[in-house]
Scaffold this motif. Sequence first.
Motif, PDB file in Angstrom:
ATOM      1  N   PHE A  16      -7.796  17.619  12.592  1.00 22.52           N
ATOM      2  CA  PHE A  16      -9.185  18.047  12.488  1.00 22.52           C
ATOM      3  C   PHE A  16      -9.354  19.320  13.306  1.00 22.52           C
ATOM      4  N   LYS A  17      -9.677  20.413  12.646  1.00 26.00           N
ATOM      5  CA  LYS A  17      -9.906  21.684  13.319  1.00 26.00           C
ATOM      6  C   LYS A  17     -11.274  22.196  12.913  1.00 26.00           C
ATOM      7  N   ILE A  32      -9.099  10.310   8.323  1.00 20.66           N
ATOM      8  CA  ILE A  32     -10.242  10.866   7.593  1.00 20.66           C
ATOM      9  C   ILE A  32     -10.024  10.686   6.090  1.00 20.66           C
ATOM     10  N   VAL A  47      -2.713  20.948   6.813  1.00 18.25           N
ATOM     11  CA  VAL A  47      -4.112  21.084   6.411  1.00 18.25           C
ATOM     12  C   VAL A  47      -4.230  20.912   4.899  1.00 18.25           C
ATOM     13  N   VAL A 101     -14.388  24.039   8.760  1.00 16.79           N
ATOM     14  CA  VAL A 101     -13.619  22.869   9.178  1.00 16.79           C
ATOM     15  C   VAL A 101     -12.353  22.811   8.335  1.00 16.79           C
ATOM     16  N   CYS A 102     -11.210  22.631   8.992  1.00 17.64           N
ATOM     17  CA  CYS A 102      -9.945  22.346   8.316  1.00 17.64           C
ATOM     18  C   CYS A 102      -9.557  20.920   8.693  1.00 17.64           C
ATOM     19  N   TYR A 103      -9.119  20.131   7.716  1.00 19.91           N
ATOM     20  CA  TYR A 103      -8.744  18.763   8.065  1.00 19.91           C
ATOM     21  C   TYR A 103      -7.762  18.178   7.070  1.00 19.91           C
ATOM     22  N   SER A 104      -7.074  17.160   7.534  1.00 23.57           N
ATOM     23  CA  SER A 104      -6.239  16.314   6.686  1.00 23.57           C
ATOM     24  C   SER A 104      -6.527  14.885   7.125  1.00 23.57           C
TER      25      SER A 104
END
Length: 408
Positions: free
Chosen positions: A279-280, A296, A260, A272-275
């Motif tokens: 994607f969470k 992303i 993340v 929202v957590c993302y890299s």
Amino acid sequence: MLVISDLPLESFIEILLKTDGRTLGICRRVSKNWKEIIDSSDFLWQAFSKNDFPNSSNIARKKSGKDMSWYYIYKNLKTWHKIANIDKTMKEFYKFTLHDKAHALEIDNGILPLKDTRGIVLYDMHTLRNVPVVVPEKNCFKVSHNDYASAILIKSGLLIQRTVTNPDYMSEAFFKADNFVLSYNALYFFNNREVFKCDLMHQILASKLVLNCDYDIKVMQYNNNALYLFTDCGKIVTIENDVFKTVKPVNIPAEWLKQVKHIVAIDDKNFVCYSRVLFKIETNIYQHLYLDFPVITALFYYGDIVIIGTRSGEILLYRLSSQIKATKPIFEDIATLPSGKYALQLDVCERKSGPVIVAATFFEIYLFEFDFFPNDNLDPQKKTFTDNKLSIYKRLLRLKDRLQCQTF
């Protein structure tokens, strides 16, 4: 016979508050008198906006500022469900001479700050006009405003400029800080693991230690009288009424936490957590976790929807209500950047005619303007400033003078 129009104004308003946004819109067209009453009672639209769109309405208000009445915010948010079919225009708004991953700072109170070779240049998002203030600081990370103060985060720390009428009150202060949030009448910031509060109503602008956090802080957010700290190790620390409350883990497999890179949060239940490929999203209603996702490059979290920029230059809409757990995600393609371009930053500002999506690339700022209500468009020649905007501009001018002196 008594008719509803004969009721006292307070009783009429109480009845309207028991309806809904659609009914209120119909009531607005009953007569000129009803329209005047409803249009002058913006708290009616505020109540329906917060009821129907509890998260996105707060974001829209913070982005758009007081230049947007709650009536227009409600109308726009109600129309977002059909944005993929709405006419839009794309234009290159600004071109930079230097390659940078962070040309644009967050839109706040209807003002878009852009990092230029001169420093920070500012644009009014409602008129798309240049604000005649250049903040002479190239290492600027954040600019924020509310009714009481403007704050700017630079490499050396946090400078705050307050609007005061009493000459005995401090008008400015400087703090060592890594990041900050402005709440209604307070400023919260952290330096390393220490979290501080500055009360904007006090005569003296002084900081008070709120918490010495046990973890490195990644993101700080303030919402509904609570401060939320998202840490590098996947913990969410909650502080209510300036008192430490809870620590809980982000609901994500521990082995994925190190992937993340970014967190965008409203509170501890909506984030929202993302890299690039993970994607969470977690909200009061929805919990989604994907690894098989488009690459992303940028993301804007709007409460009920998520706007995603991809490596191929697409701007996608991810609608939470249309997703079914454990199935392939559903996207709506709402815009595409010119060939070879992709968004590194995304932002949104509501205007009377509809939303504007701001997409920043390495060299350009592109605007996607959606005409939800073309007849409500602002006259581009109109040069009127609200009292709120004038107050912000004056504070920015004082910030500019202070930064030019560079004596902290």
